[in-house]
Design a protein around this motif. Structure first.
Motif, PDB file in Angstrom:
ATOM      1  N   ILE A  52      12.490   3.975   0.156  1.00  0.00           N
ATOM      2  CA  ILE A  52      10.750   4.791   0.711  1.00  0.00           C
ATOM      3  C   ILE A  52      12.252   6.581   0.441  1.00  0.00           C
ATOM      4  O   ILE A  52      10.278   7.140   0.113  1.00  0.00           O
ATOM      5  N   LEU A  53      13.471   6.869   0.582  1.00  0.00           N
ATOM      6  CA  LEU A  53      13.632   7.735   0.429  1.00  0.00           C
ATOM      7  C   LEU A  53      13.157   8.418  -0.998  1.00  0.00           C
ATOM      8  O   LEU A  53      12.744   9.649  -0.652  1.00  0.00           O
ATOM      9  N   VAL A  54      13.149   7.914  -1.803  1.00  0.00           N
ATOM     10  CA  VAL A  54      14.018   8.306  -3.502  1.00  0.00           C
ATOM     11  C   VAL A  54      11.755   8.000  -3.998  1.00  0.00           C
ATOM     12  O   VAL A  54      11.483   9.038  -4.543  1.00  0.00           O
ATOM     13  N   TYR A  55      11.100   7.620  -2.697  1.00  0.00           N
ATOM     14  CA  TYR A  55       9.614   7.968  -3.518  1.00  0.00           C
ATOM     15  C   TYR A  55       9.079   8.302  -3.010  1.00  0.00           C
ATOM     16  O   TYR A  55       7.627   9.284  -3.517  1.00  0.00           O
ATOM     17  N   SER A 114       1.400  -5.563 -11.457  1.00  0.00           N
ATOM     18  CA  SER A 114       2.214  -6.454 -11.513  1.00  0.00           C
ATOM     19  C   SER A 114       2.245  -6.561  -9.688  1.00  0.00           C
ATOM     20  O   SER A 114       2.230  -7.023  -8.907  1.00  0.00           O
ATOM     21  N   LEU A 115       1.954  -4.895  -9.612  1.00  0.00           N
ATOM     22  CA  LEU A 115       2.082  -4.871  -7.879  1.00  0.00           C
ATOM     23  C   LEU A 115       1.266  -5.798  -7.283  1.00  0.00           C
ATOM     24  O   LEU A 115       1.141  -6.118  -6.019  1.00  0.00           O
ATOM     25  N   VAL A 116      -0.301  -5.594  -7.712  1.00  0.00           N
ATOM     26  CA  VAL A 116      -1.524  -6.137  -7.094  1.00  0.00           C
ATOM     27  C   VAL A 116      -1.378  -7.178  -7.026  1.00  0.00           C
ATOM     28  O   VAL A 116      -1.189  -7.920  -5.980  1.00  0.00           O
ATOM     29  N   VAL A 117      -0.713  -8.119  -7.939  1.00  0.00           N
ATOM     30  CA  VAL A 117      -0.515  -9.541  -8.111  1.00  0.00           C
ATOM     31  C   VAL A 117       1.010 -10.113  -7.346  1.00  0.00           C
ATOM     32  O   VAL A 117       0.253 -11.025  -6.314  1.00  0.00           O
ATOM     33  N   THR A 118       2.219  -9.289  -7.378  1.00  0.00           N
ATOM     34  CA  THR A 118       3.375  -9.363  -6.440  1.00  0.00           C
ATOM     35  C   THR A 118       2.470  -9.741  -4.614  1.00  0.00           C
ATOM     36  O   THR A 118       3.076 -10.469  -4.065  1.00  0.00           O
ATOM     37  N   ALA A 119       1.822  -8.392  -4.797  1.00  0.00           N
ATOM     38  CA  ALA A 119       1.559  -8.393  -3.567  1.00  0.00           C
ATOM     39  C   ALA A 119       0.122  -9.234  -2.337  1.00  0.00           C
ATOM     40  O   ALA A 119       0.757  -9.961  -1.698  1.00  0.00           O
ATOM     41  N   PHE A 120      -0.020 -10.102  -3.477  1.00  0.00           N
ATOM     42  CA  PHE A 120      -1.569 -10.608  -2.896  1.00  0.00           C
ATOM     43  C   PHE A 120      -0.604 -12.278  -3.169  1.00  0.00           C
ATOM     44  O   PHE A 120      -0.968 -13.105  -2.337  1.00  0.00           O
ATOM     45  N   ILE A 152       0.812  -1.516   0.142  1.00  0.00           N
ATOM     46  CA  ILE A 152       0.155   0.391  -0.064  1.00  0.00           C
ATOM     47  C   ILE A 152       1.116   1.042   0.137  1.00  0.00           C
ATOM     48  O   ILE A 152       0.937   2.357  -0.618  1.00  0.00           O
ATOM     49  N   LEU A 153       1.885   0.997   0.767  1.00  0.00           N
ATOM     50  CA  LEU A 153       2.540   2.122   1.016  1.00  0.00           C
ATOM     51  C   LEU A 153       4.107   2.707  -0.127  1.00  0.00           C
ATOM     52  O   LEU A 153       3.869   3.954  -0.647  1.00  0.00           O
ATOM     53  N   VAL A 154       3.515   1.753  -1.517  1.00  0.00           N
ATOM     54  CA  VAL A 154       3.613   1.505  -2.521  1.00  0.00           C
ATOM     55  C   VAL A 154       3.568   2.043  -3.605  1.00  0.00           C
ATOM     56  O   VAL A 154       3.861   3.279  -4.788  1.00  0.00           O
ATOM     57  N   VAL A 155       2.134   2.521  -3.678  1.00  0.00           N
ATOM     58  CA  VAL A 155       1.016   3.086  -4.268  1.00  0.00           C
ATOM     59  C   VAL A 155       1.525   4.522  -5.098  1.00  0.00           C
ATOM     60  O   VAL A 155       0.803   4.393  -5.855  1.00  0.00           O
TER      61      VAL A 155
END
Length: 766
Positions: free
Chosen positions: A374-377, A239-245, A51-54
């Motif tokens: 996180i810094l880059v995000y 890719s994010l949803v599938v990988t997180a699941f 979620i934090l990556v979204v």
């Protein structure tokens, strides 16, 4: 004449690149370490991390469609917040990718150590008379690092196809693992769920954030994505949803089937879980448990070493980009003249990775990588706000982040909060990279550049170098007949000229133009924009001699250059966008071994939207006779006749049809072929001769008859690995048996059958 950049990455390639970079350390290394921090709530930590990556992923998607250029997050931050923040982002991303690669290298070796105890290496220290004991896991990781450094130095190509296959194999293996183990989970293992409290969950979240670092990796190759307005955001989110699941499901299973102490202490949790559940299983006398463990270890090693190799490739681009923007030492901009790779950037990146593998522990590497990520995000979210608030005329992305600016503000606030929950080492490291970046910029770069970020309101023009946009706008389809001649880097001047002279009569007959394009293929290690900026001596010579030849031709000729990482894909894409009617290319004589490993020509035949003609053997200066070997193909034969007739009319040559049949063939077949040749003759405007070759060996009989010809036309179809490896195509055998130049003709209307079709045709008609 500038060079265009070829966009050849589709949606599945975007998903494969992103998932391929994520599926690795997140599941094969970190569950045990994160379990020690959060207890069973480690499942929740993986979900929170996703979620934090979204916010950053959505911001990257929008910025990538507005500025589809190489460099990704670094470019966006540098253009949005200014060079000082760009320096911080470039260095931070560089370090994060090196740490992620080191984590994959070091952690992956524990899986090998699981089935074979790696011996300690004693390294003699010159001049001191002492030895340094290096644990086998670290030593093997360093060995792999050296191998990957060498691979990237010489520019060994990686392909999206290999990456896609690897991702599919990984998903299948992990899905089988979940299906086989989920029924064995023990509910008692989840109680108490929050055994380590909220602080433990936050610490574990920061630890596993590195698992999702690959989701934005594809932004570094944004300029290579076709239809970025759709494929970039959709690919990132899918890719994010599938990988997180997948992560949450796998960790749920690991927690449910292993004792908490065993999981927390494990450095190879997937292998240990498989051995605990299936280690003694026997099915039909087969040790299923052993095979399962070996399969999981193989999957882990493949995923982790692939991540490590890709980490060196991607990480080395950042010092190169910083150097090109005058933010870092100019020596990092050096491109090796032979291998065409950024040598200094790769060697420096590799040396730092070796140092990390040799000195840091797995959890330290993961936490530091997460902190820099996180810094880059945070900076990416800030850059998007800067672009939006400046109201720039040129800023017109194909995708807009929903929920702006709250999504970006959430990303910034949550990122800062997570960093404050980390241990002292990670907090100090994050602060240190910020301070170092500012100090370096002030000391080294500030006096060298004049640009500033849009956040300060001084940049009103489009960020970065304005490359040639998609050729769709430039290459509008007309009713004119177009011949596309793709030129490879290894062709001689004579070969290039011969292709032009072959195409000219065809265009004169049809009324159209020739488009001759030089396709420069560069190693994956070099960003396309870097290669496009440099005009080599070969490029200048190509432009000069093409201009000279064009002046003597009586047909319109357009010239261009395309830079890509995959020439065959680039040729097909360009032919489709430009509306080409015929691709005329030179092809080297091939062997059965080429068929086994796949031929570029076959890929072009299979995917090209138009007719294709390949030229083999050296062409002659004068052409008096053009021989066409007919094969009763309803599509290839008429195309061969049309091409031959146009060339013969211009060159003053004659045309001869040849058909081979056995010596005992019935008279009815002879009459049928004579009538067929007469029908083909009606298409021609030049004199035509017809010959029926009676022979029990087609290749030998036709070769003898073709000795008088100056140019031979044969049909060709897509090769199939298995049948063509066993029985070579007749056209290939004839082309190899004669010395005359050969045109291998393939009509786009030629039907494509199953892999058995070539065998059946040879049995029935040869």
């Amino acid at each position: 004449m500038g060079k265009d950049l070829e966009r050849d990455l589709g949606l599945f390639a975007v998903i494969a690149i992103s998932m391929g970079a994520m599926i690795g350390s997140g599941i094969f290394i970190l569950p045990g370490i994160a379990m020690a921090e959060a207890g069973p709530a480690v499942i929740l930590a993986f979900v929170i991390a996703a979620i934090l990556v979204v916010p950053a992923a959505l911001s990257i998607a929008e910025l990538g469609t507005a500025m589809p250029e190489a460099g990704g997050d670094y470019v966006f931050i540098e253009r949005g917040l200014g060079p000082s923040f760009g320096t911080i982002a470039g260095l931070g991303t560089w370090l994060m990718l090196m740490l992620k690669g080191s984590l994959a290298l070091y952690g992956g070796m524990f899986y090998i150590n699981f089935i074979y105890t790696l011996p300690t290496w004693d390294l003699a220290i010159p001049g001191l008379g002492a030895t340094l004991a290096i644990p086998g896991v670290r030593a093997l990781g360093i060995t792999f690092a050296i191998i990957f450094i060498a691979i990237n130095l010489i520019g060994v190509k990686q392909t999206g196809g290999i990456q896609l296959v690897m991702v599919i194999v990984m998903l299948v293996i992990l899905s089988v693992f979940v299906a086989a183990t989920i029924i064995q989970v023990d509910g008692a293992n989840y109680d108490p769920f929050f055994s380590e409290g909220p602080d433990g969950v936050l610490t574990a979240t920061a630890l596993v954030l590195v698992s999702y670092a690959g989701v934005t990796k594809v932004a570094a190759v944004a300029e290579e994505i076709e239809n970025p307005g759709r494929n970039l955001p959709l690919g990132l989110l899918v890719s994010l949803v599938v990988t997180a699941f997948l992560y949450a499901l796998l960790v749920f299973v690991l927690v449910g089937v292993m004792e908490a102490e065993d999981l927390a202490a494990s450095e190879e949790p997937m292998a240990l879980a498989t051995e605990l559940l299936f280690g003694e299983s026997i099915l039909f006398g087969i040790p299923v448990g052993t095979l399962a463990v070996v399969g999981i270890i193989l999957a882990a090693v493949l995923a982790l070493v692939s991540t490590a190799n890709a980490g060196i490739l991607t990480a080395s681009r950042y010092p190169l980009a910083l150097s090109r923007d005058d933010l870092f030492l100019k020596k990092f901009e050096y491109i090796h003249p032979r291998f065409n790779t950024p040598t200094v950037a790769i060697l420096t990146t590799g040396a730092i990775i070796i140092f990390i593998v040799a000195t840091l522990e797995v959890d330290e590497i993961a936490k530091m990588a997460g902190a820099f990520q996180i810094l880059v995000y945070i900076l990416v979210c800030g850059a998007l706000i800067a672009f939006r608030e400046r109201d720039l005329e040129w800023y017109d992305p194909d995708f807009y982040t929903p929920g702006y600016p709250w999504v970006q503000l959430f990303g910034i606030v949550s990122g800062v909060f997570i960093i404050t929950q980390m241990e002292t080492q990670e907090i100090v490291g994050s602060i240190a990279i910020v301070i170092f970046g500012f100090v370096w910029f002030k000391w080294y770069a500030e006096d060298k550049i004049e640009r500033e970020g849009v956040a300060k309101g001084l940049a009103r023009r489009r960020a970065g170098k304005q490359f040639v946009e998609d050729t769709e706008a430039q290459l509008e389809r007309s009713d004119e007949y177009e011949v596309l001649i793709p030129i490879r880097q290894d062709l001689t001047r004579e070969q290039e000229d011969a292709l032009l002279m072959t195409a000219a009569p065809i265009v004169q007959r049809r009324g159209g133009h020739i488009r001759i394009v030089r396709f420069d293929e560069v190693p994956d290690q070099v960003p396309l924009d870097t290669a496009a900026e440099e005009l080599t001596e070969a490029d200048v010579e190509f432009e000069k001699r093409t201009d000279e030849l064009v002046r003597y031709l009586e047909v319109p000729v357009e010239v261009g250059e395309i830079v890509s990482h995959d020439t065959r894909h680039a040729v097909v894409n360009f032919a489709e966008r430009s509306g080409a009617d015929l691709v005329l290319a030179r092809q080297k004589a091939t062997s059965r071994l080429d068929t086994l490993f796949g031929r570029d020509g076959d890929w072009i035949l299979e995917h090209a939207p138009c007719d294709v003609v390949f030229v083999q053997n050296e062409q002659r200066t004068t052409v008096d006779e053009i021989a066409i070997v007919t094969d009763q193909s309803p599509f290839n034969d008429p195309l061969k006749v049309e091409l031959a007739d146009a060339m013969a009319e211009t060159l003053g040559a004659r045309v001869r049809f040849l058909y081979a049949m056995s010596t005992d063939a019935p008279d009815e077949l002879v009459e049928t072929i004579e009538e067929y040749h007469a029908e083909l003759d009606e298409i021609c405007t030049v004199p035509v001769e017809s010959s029926i070759v009676r022979t029990n060996d087609d290749v030998e009989g036709l070769s003898a008859e073709l000795e008088s010809a100056d140019l031979v036309m044969l049909s060709t179809v897509t090769h199939h690995r298995l049948p063509d490896l066993v029985v070579e195509q007749r056209s290939d055998r004839i082309a190899a048996a004669i010395e005359q130049p050969v045109l291998l003709v393939h009509s786009k209307q030629t039907r494509r059958g199953s892999f058995l079709r070539p065998i059946l045709e040879r049995v029935l008609f040869d």
